[in-house]
Write a protein that holds these residues in place. Structure first.
Motif, PDB file in Angstrom:
ATOM      1  N   VAL A 170      43.029  35.545  30.079  1.00 17.17           N
ATOM      2  CA  VAL A 170      41.939  36.538  29.656  1.00 17.17           C
ATOM      3  C   VAL A 170      42.067  37.604  30.790  1.00 17.17           C
ATOM      4  O   VAL A 170      42.444  37.614  31.816  1.00 17.17           O
ATOM      5  CB  VAL A 170      40.411  35.858  29.621  1.00 17.17           C
ATOM      6  CG1 VAL A 170      40.579  34.912  28.440  1.00 17.17           C
ATOM      7  CG2 VAL A 170      40.106  35.366  30.922  1.00 17.17           C
ATOM      8  N   SER A 171      41.267  38.850  30.423  1.00 14.25           N
ATOM      9  CA  SER A 171      41.238  40.019  31.217  1.00 14.25           C
ATOM     10  C   SER A 171      40.786  39.791  32.471  1.00 14.25           C
ATOM     11  O   SER A 171      41.022  40.243  33.792  1.00 14.25           O
ATOM     12  CB  SER A 171      40.686  41.167  30.546  1.00 14.25           C
ATOM     13  OG  SER A 171      39.553  41.081  30.075  1.00 14.25           O
ATOM     14  N   HIS A 172      39.537  38.826  32.603  1.00  6.28           N
ATOM     15  CA  HIS A 172      38.642  38.641  33.750  1.00  6.28           C
ATOM     16  C   HIS A 172      39.851  37.957  34.996  1.00  6.28           C
ATOM     17  O   HIS A 172      39.363  37.905  35.947  1.00  6.28           O
ATOM     18  CB  HIS A 172      37.691  37.704  33.514  1.00  6.28           C
ATOM     19  CG  HIS A 172      36.657  38.338  32.803  1.00  6.28           C
ATOM     20  ND1 HIS A 172      36.585  38.505  31.396  1.00  6.28           N
ATOM     21  CD2 HIS A 172      35.332  38.962  33.278  1.00  6.28           C
ATOM     22  CE1 HIS A 172      35.478  39.489  31.027  1.00  6.28           C
ATOM     23  NE2 HIS A 172      34.869  39.501  32.146  1.00  6.28           N
ATOM     24  N   PHE A 173      40.878  37.265  34.216  1.00  4.68           N
ATOM     25  CA  PHE A 173      41.651  36.535  35.404  1.00  4.68           C
ATOM     26  C   PHE A 173      43.135  37.180  35.242  1.00  4.68           C
ATOM     27  O   PHE A 173      44.049  36.466  35.364  1.00  4.68           O
ATOM     28  CB  PHE A 173      41.544  35.074  35.411  1.00  4.68           C
ATOM     29  CG  PHE A 173      40.360  34.574  35.805  1.00  4.68           C
ATOM     30  CD1 PHE A 173      40.293  34.300  37.077  1.00  4.68           C
ATOM     31  CD2 PHE A 173      39.356  34.340  34.710  1.00  4.68           C
ATOM     32  CE1 PHE A 173      39.072  33.860  37.650  1.00  4.68           C
ATOM     33  CE2 PHE A 173      37.883  33.658  35.120  1.00  4.68           C
ATOM     34  CZ  PHE A 173      37.716  33.465  36.444  1.00  4.68           C
ATOM     35  N   GLY A 174      43.189  38.405  34.986  1.00  9.23           N
ATOM     36  CA  GLY A 174      44.594  38.830  34.913  1.00  9.23           C
ATOM     37  C   GLY A 174      45.430  38.950  36.141  1.00  9.23           C
ATOM     38  O   GLY A 174      45.083  39.261  37.203  1.00  9.23           O
ATOM     39  N   ASP A 175      46.494  38.345  36.063  1.00  6.31           N
ATOM     40  CA  ASP A 175      47.260  37.876  37.234  1.00  6.31           C
ATOM     41  C   ASP A 175      48.845  38.408  36.981  1.00  6.31           C
ATOM     42  O   ASP A 175      49.291  38.188  35.745  1.00  6.31           O
ATOM     43  CB  ASP A 175      47.478  36.391  37.595  1.00  6.31           C
ATOM     44  CG  ASP A 175      48.444  35.977  38.630  1.00  6.31           C
ATOM     45  OD1 ASP A 175      48.469  36.920  39.401  1.00  6.31           O
ATOM     46  OD2 ASP A 175      48.998  34.904  38.529  1.00  6.31           O
ATOM     47  N   ALA A 201      37.617  44.511  40.359  1.00  5.84           N
ATOM     48  CA  ALA A 201      36.739  43.112  40.176  1.00  5.84           C
ATOM     49  C   ALA A 201      36.224  43.205  38.869  1.00  5.84           C
ATOM     50  O   ALA A 201      35.257  43.802  38.475  1.00  5.84           O
ATOM     51  CB  ALA A 201      35.567  43.363  41.431  1.00  5.84           C
ATOM     52  N   ALA A 202      36.562  42.203  38.049  1.00  6.00           N
ATOM     53  CA  ALA A 202      36.450  42.132  36.809  1.00  6.00           C
ATOM     54  C   ALA A 202      34.905  41.828  36.158  1.00  6.00           C
ATOM     55  O   ALA A 202      34.202  42.264  35.307  1.00  6.00           O
ATOM     56  CB  ALA A 202      37.204  40.821  36.037  1.00  6.00           C
ATOM     57  N   PHE A 203      34.325  40.939  37.186  1.00  6.83           N
ATOM     58  CA  PHE A 203      32.968  40.933  37.117  1.00  6.83           C
ATOM     59  C   PHE A 203      31.861  41.634  37.878  1.00  6.83           C
ATOM     60  O   PHE A 203      30.811  41.206  37.542  1.00  6.83           O
ATOM     61  CB  PHE A 203      32.519  39.011  37.498  1.00  6.83           C
ATOM     62  CG  PHE A 203      33.078  38.281  36.624  1.00  6.83           C
ATOM     63  CD1 PHE A 203      32.536  37.576  35.508  1.00  6.83           C
ATOM     64  CD2 PHE A 203      34.284  37.634  36.994  1.00  6.83           C
ATOM     65  CE1 PHE A 203      33.065  36.703  34.625  1.00  6.83           C
ATOM     66  CE2 PHE A 203      34.767  36.478  36.233  1.00  6.83           C
ATOM     67  CZ  PHE A 203      34.143  36.151  34.885  1.00  6.83           C
ATOM     68  N   ASN A 204      32.105  42.522  38.489  1.00  9.27           N
ATOM     69  CA  ASN A 204      31.639  43.552  38.786  1.00  9.27           C
ATOM     70  C   ASN A 204      32.060  44.993  38.238  1.00  9.27           C
ATOM     71  O   ASN A 204      32.829  45.807  38.629  1.00  9.27           O
ATOM     72  CB  ASN A 204      31.820  43.637  40.439  1.00  9.27           C
ATOM     73  CG  ASN A 204      30.692  44.840  41.109  1.00  9.27           C
ATOM     74  OD1 ASN A 204      29.990  45.567  40.349  1.00  9.27           O
ATOM     75  ND2 ASN A 204      30.594  44.838  42.365  1.00  9.27           N
ATOM     76  N   GLU A 205      31.141  45.226  37.136  1.00  9.87           N
ATOM     77  CA  GLU A 205      31.141  46.615  36.461  1.00  9.87           C
ATOM     78  C   GLU A 205      31.050  47.941  37.256  1.00  9.87           C
ATOM     79  O   GLU A 205      31.297  48.990  36.514  1.00  9.87           O
ATOM     80  CB  GLU A 205      30.312  46.546  35.126  1.00  9.87           C
ATOM     81  CG  GLU A 205      30.776  45.552  34.322  1.00  9.87           C
ATOM     82  CD  GLU A 205      29.654  45.406  32.950  1.00  9.87           C
ATOM     83  OE1 GLU A 205      29.175  46.097  32.895  1.00  9.87           O
ATOM     84  OE2 GLU A 205      30.143  44.399  32.202  1.00  9.87           O
ATOM     85  N   SER A 206      30.164  47.559  38.136  1.00  7.97           N
ATOM     86  CA  SER A 206      29.698  49.000  39.216  1.00  7.97           C
ATOM     87  C   SER A 206      30.854  49.368  40.071  1.00  7.97           C
ATOM     88  O   SER A 206      30.951  50.436  40.913  1.00  7.97           O
ATOM     89  CB  SER A 206      28.417  48.796  39.636  1.00  7.97           C
ATOM     90  OG  SER A 206      28.295  47.655  40.689  1.00  7.97           O
ATOM     91  N   ALA A 207      31.842  48.391  40.294  1.00  8.56           N
ATOM     92  CA  ALA A 207      32.953  48.330  41.351  1.00  8.56           C
ATOM     93  C   ALA A 207      33.826  49.668  41.105  1.00  8.56           C
ATOM     94  O   ALA A 207      34.109  49.870  39.628  1.00  8.56           O
ATOM     95  CB  ALA A 207      33.431  47.153  41.494  1.00  8.56           C
ATOM     96  N   PRO A 208      34.683  50.311  42.022  1.00  2.12           N
ATOM     97  CA  PRO A 208      35.638  51.267  41.589  1.00  2.12           C
ATOM     98  C   PRO A 208      36.716  50.648  40.707  1.00  2.12           C
ATOM     99  O   PRO A 208      36.991  49.602  41.014  1.00  2.12           O
ATOM    100  CB  PRO A 208      36.192  51.519  43.004  1.00  2.12           C
ATOM    101  CG  PRO A 208      35.119  51.281  43.820  1.00  2.12           C
ATOM    102  CD  PRO A 208      34.390  50.062  43.244  1.00  2.12           C
ATOM    103  N   ALA A 209      37.221  51.428  40.137  1.00  2.80           N
ATOM    104  CA  ALA A 209      38.312  51.237  38.870  1.00  2.80           C
ATOM    105  C   ALA A 209      38.883  52.265  38.347  1.00  2.80           C
ATOM    106  O   ALA A 209      38.307  53.331  38.334  1.00  2.80           O
ATOM    107  CB  ALA A 209      37.450  50.419  37.680  1.00  2.80           C
TER     108      ALA A 209
END
Length: 446
Positions: A170-175, A201-209
């Protein structure tokens, strides 16, 4: 006294269905060559020539097998039914894009095959392997099962080697495997620092991306692998890739940075917090000083770094320093060629540059570093692996003959629906597992 160890490079054999389908959004080279006619035979021979060149120089070189493609079990799981021929026909008529995806030879880029932690770093002092789930791209997400079987067939002794299944797909654990992981150390047998580079950081929507292209590797995946491999805080550093670099086409960290020994060769835009990353590495790197080689954007604009794949090069030890094995495209981009000339005048850790022709791979977005999975092995661990995959002159000759006898000179998107191609691939792979001594690893063999 340090334990003697070597770095073995496991290169992926280019598969018989090597083609240009442009499947990788965010990979500029892949998209720019979409629908071109490929030459699988030439691609495989180029890969073998690269392996031989390094083996002849004394490096421990080995091979990983290609995967079965087109992958009929995946098509059946998607509802296509009947004989294998009928499955291919239905897929070609209903959705050629799906057929192209399950026909990709992308397993050739074994930097994405797995993440490997050497025994010097792990809590149980075994070498740990986790196949990458590659969940960001459908055509790659179907690789990890066979990759895991191949790794277990090579690294069989459980007293030396530990194998983990891929993380949840799943995208949250993309490796993305070793393409976002590098190891720095005094010597290959010494405890080292494993640098895990993530895009978001998949579980932190406010983190830089990134904004334009997706971040394929997550912090959560990197941390999970570190836990699985028994790495404590002394051996793991987690660094965020610069989102601007991802949006410039740097889909993996190995397109903008490469490490070996105590040397980290990187572009100034590689990391979101460059200073923090270097500080964290220095705080953990025992027995030696970090030797950073920083390339500025003024010297090499990031667009030129992506176009040339300067950082997707192999960095290898030599008796006189380190060799940077670059793709031929590095000498075709003016700023990069100038930089390489200046690099050799710096009296730094990199003392030689050598060009390798991997053009067929480069057209699909993979340079020399994409084609290899690095495994640091103590002498006893090296003896314990399946030696059928270790590159020798005899194996080179056998594999060259094998490619010449089974691979096509041209392959187009329309050819993927040819049932004869599937028969050719299965016959070739059945013979290959015998050559390499791997046993049954493919679905059609089980």
């Amino acid at each position: 006294m340090a334990t003697h160890a070597v770095e073995a490079n496991f290169d992926g054999l280019v598969g018989p269905t090597h083609n240009y389908a442009g499947l990788s959004w965010g990979n500029v080279a892949s998209k720019s060559n979409v629908n071109a006619v490929s030459n699988p035979k030439e691609a495989a021979l180029q890969g073998l020539a690269k392996m031989k060149k390094l083996a002849d120089r004394g490096y421990v070189q080995a091979v990983l097998p290609p995967h079965e493609r087109p992958h009929i079990p995946t098509l059946r799981a998607l509802g296509f039914a009947g004989s294998d021929r009928q499955v291919l026909e239905q897929a070609a008529q209903a959705d050629p894009a799906i057929l192209a995806a399950v026909s990709s030879a992308s397993a050739m880029w074994t930097a994405n095959a797995a993440t490997v932690s050497p025994s010097a770093d792990t809590a149980d002092h075994r070498v740990h392997f986790t196949p990458a789930n590659l969940s960001a791209k459908f055509h790659r997400s179907i690789e990890h099962k066979v990759t895991g079987r191949a790794l277990k067939a090579i690294f069989t002794d459980e007293s030396y080697f530990a194998h983990h299944p891929a993380l949840p797909s799943v995208s949250h654990f993309g490796d993305e495997g070793a393409a976002n992981h590098t190891r720095l150390c005094a010597g290959y047998g010494d405890p080292g620092v494993e640098l895990f580079v993530y895009g978001q950081a998949a579980f932190n929507e406010s983190a830089p991306a990134p904004v334009k292209y997706p971040a394929r590797q997550t912090l959560e995946a990197s941390r999970a692998i570190a836990r699985l491999h028994g790495l404590d805080d002394r051996h793991a550093v987690f660094a965020q890739q610069n989102p601007a670099a991802i949006d410039a086409g740097v889909f993996h960290n190995d397109v903008i940075a490469v490490g070996n020994g105590s040397c980290l060769f990187y572009h100034e835009l590689a990391f979101l917090d460059e200073g923090g990353v270097l500080s964290d590495i220095r705080a953990r790197l025992a027995g030696t000083e970090l030797q950073p080689v920083r390339v500025s954007a003024a010297e090499v604009p990031i667009e030129d770094a992506v176009a040339s794949y300067l950082f997707n090069s192999q960095l290898l030890n030599t008796p006189d320093g380190m060799l940077l094995a670059v793709p031929g495209e590095c000498r075709e981009v003016a700023s990069v060629s100038r930089y390489l000339d200046s690099l050799l005048q710096q009296n730094g850790p990199i003392t030689a540059v050598e060009v390798f022709d991997v053009k067929q791979s480069m057209r699909n977005g993979g340079g020399p570093a994409c084609l290899r999975l690095r495994v640091a092995l103590r002498d006893d661990e090296l003896k314990a692996i399946n030696h059928g995959v270790i590159f020798t002159d005899e194996l080179y000759n056998r594999l060259t003959t094998w490619v010449e006898g089974h691979y096509r000179d041209e392959l187009s998107q329309q050819d993927l629906a040819d049932p004869m191609l599937l028969e050719e691939v299965r016959k070739a792979l059945d013979e290959l597992t015998g050559i390499l001594g791997l046993g049954s690893i493919y679905d059609f063999q089980l």
